[in-house]
Design an enzyme around this catalytic site. Structure first.
Site, PDB file in Angstrom:
ATOM      1  N   CYS A   1       0.735  -0.487   0.327  1.00 36.94           N
ATOM      2  CA  CYS A   1       0.109  -0.103   0.002  1.00 36.94           C
ATOM      3  C   CYS A   1       1.198   1.433  -0.035  1.00 36.94           C
ATOM      4  O   CYS A   1       0.698   1.875  -0.398  1.00 36.94           O
ATOM      5  CB  CYS A   1      -1.232   0.222   1.372  1.00 36.94           C
ATOM      6  SG  CYS A   1      -2.189   1.378   1.044  1.00 36.94           S
TER       7      CYS A   1
ATOM      8  N   CYS B   1      -6.879  -3.569   6.832  1.00 40.20           N
ATOM      9  CA  CYS B   1      -8.454  -3.072   6.700  1.00 40.20           C
ATOM     10  C   CYS B   1      -9.284  -3.974   5.855  1.00 40.20           C
ATOM     11  O   CYS B   1     -10.297  -4.074   5.689  1.00 40.20           O
ATOM     12  CB  CYS B   1      -8.008  -1.166   6.176  1.00 40.20           C
ATOM     13  SG  CYS B   1      -7.409  -1.835   4.293  1.00 40.20           S
TER      14      CYS B   1
END
Length: 365
Positions: A102, A199
């Site tokens: 990410c 997440c």
């Protein structure tokens, strides 16, 4: 003329205080929220993750409070790459680190590309790390002041040509002071818990996520001991990681740990704790932030987020690979995870662990 900075705002206290600090330093700050498509359903879950719809609201409220422009960007198609890579790594018998991807692909990749489109001079995040000059004058990622929160480990992938355009404002502060600043400013997120889970993995259930994303795969096989004797059958190698002790489904009278996962044969090998100790590792896709050593160079090597970096040597290998040899053997060196090597507090480089190895003993050599 003030420098323009695009800041990744997650709706947490760290990036919120980063926005304040940047503005206080005289920068023109633009807050950017990454919409990833990863949604948390319940309140408890939302408190442990980032990038949910609730986080977007929190980030916008902070931006309004600080009077900075705020935009929500659609990164959902790009984020699917990270989720796919996560699932594929587990199916291949490795244990991935999606937060590193990410950072490389999105926060310091796509988000910085957007920043350049709007004339930004810098990209900033709320990571607990710093950008510092090395003795040779080059810029490197450095450990944050707060050693208990240091996140330099996951920033090894930042290319050296990008570092002059990176700002990490909270790296100079301990976490307690960051919360204190947020409280003094009256920011609504001053007491918001830190995100703790990946997440996109509901209830922290990696196995359910992987199997839902890769249905129909047959990765079942045998659990064997180190002599190759079959002890049990398992339903899929994606349920295991190196060093795992619980949930193995075998009972042999003393503790056993996963010491090897072989994706081709779908075999999981279990053994004693001492079998987890390895002297070195080979890393791939190695990114050097400092000058590439032409011979084995002393360093400090860290193999997990909460692992204490230990003395080692690092050596360049052909094909963007590196060899790390530890002064003392390390436990549970896990393929798919990352190794970051340091010179004192400065990141020298890092890459993805491909395999671990033992050095031959004096009797064998």
């Amino acid at each position: 003329m003030a420098s323009r900075v695009v800041l990744a705002m997650s709706g947490g206290v760290d990036s919120s205080v980063a926005a304040h600090l940047l503005k206080e330093q005289g920068h023109e700050v633009i807050g950017l929220f990454m919409r990833t498509g990863a949604h948390a359903e319940d309140a408890e879950r939302r408190s442990k993750t980032c990038c949910s719809a609730t986080d977007a609201v929190d980030a916008r409220n902070v931006a309004d409070r600080l009077d900075i422009p705020f935009y929500s960007l659609d990164f959902e198609p790009d984020f699917k790459r990270i989720m796919d890579q996560f699932a594929d790594e587990y199916v291949a018998g490795r244990t991935p680190n999606p937060c590193v991807m990410c950072n490389i692909w999105l926060k310091f990749g796509k988000l910085w590309s957007y920043g350049k489109q709007v004339g930004a001079d810098f990209v900033a995040t709320g990571h607990y790390a710093r950008i510092k000059s090395a003795p040779d004058g080059s810029l490197r990622v450095a450990r944050g002041v707060d050693g208990t929160k240091d996140q330099s480990y996951v920033l090894f992938g930042l290319r050296r040509e990008l570092l002059a355009n990176v700002l990490l404002p909270i790296g100079e502060y301990p976490k307690s002071e960051v919360r204190s600043i947020a409280r003094d400013l009256g920011l609504p997120v001053h007491d918001k818990p830190d995100s703790q889970e990946i997440c996109f993995v509901p209830q922290d259930d990696y196995l359910e996520f992987v199997r839902a994303r890769r249905p129909g795969l047959d990765t079942a096989g045998a659990i064997v001991d180190e002599a190759g004797n079959e002890l049990a059958r398992h339903s899929g190698i994606e349920a295991f990681t190196i060093g795992q002790r619980r949930g193995l489904g075998v009972a042999v009278g003393s503790p056993r740990y996963v010491v090897q996962i072989e994706p081709t044969s779908k075999t999981v090998t279990v053994g004693r704790r001492e079998s987890l100790e390895k002297q070195g590792l080979i890393a791939t896709r190695f990114n050097w932030q400092g000058e590439v050593p032409q011979a084995p160079a002393p360093c400090l090597a860290q193999i997990r987020a909460h692992h204490t970096a230990v003395p080692a040597t690092v050596e360049l290998l052909p094909g963007d690979r590196a060899r790390v040899v530890f002064e003392t053997p390390q436990l549970a060196i896990t393929p798919g995870q990352v190794v970051t090597v340091y010179q004192d507090e400065l990141v020298l480089g890092g890459g993805w662990i491909d395999q671990s190895f033992d050095l031959p003993s004096e009797e064998e050599s």
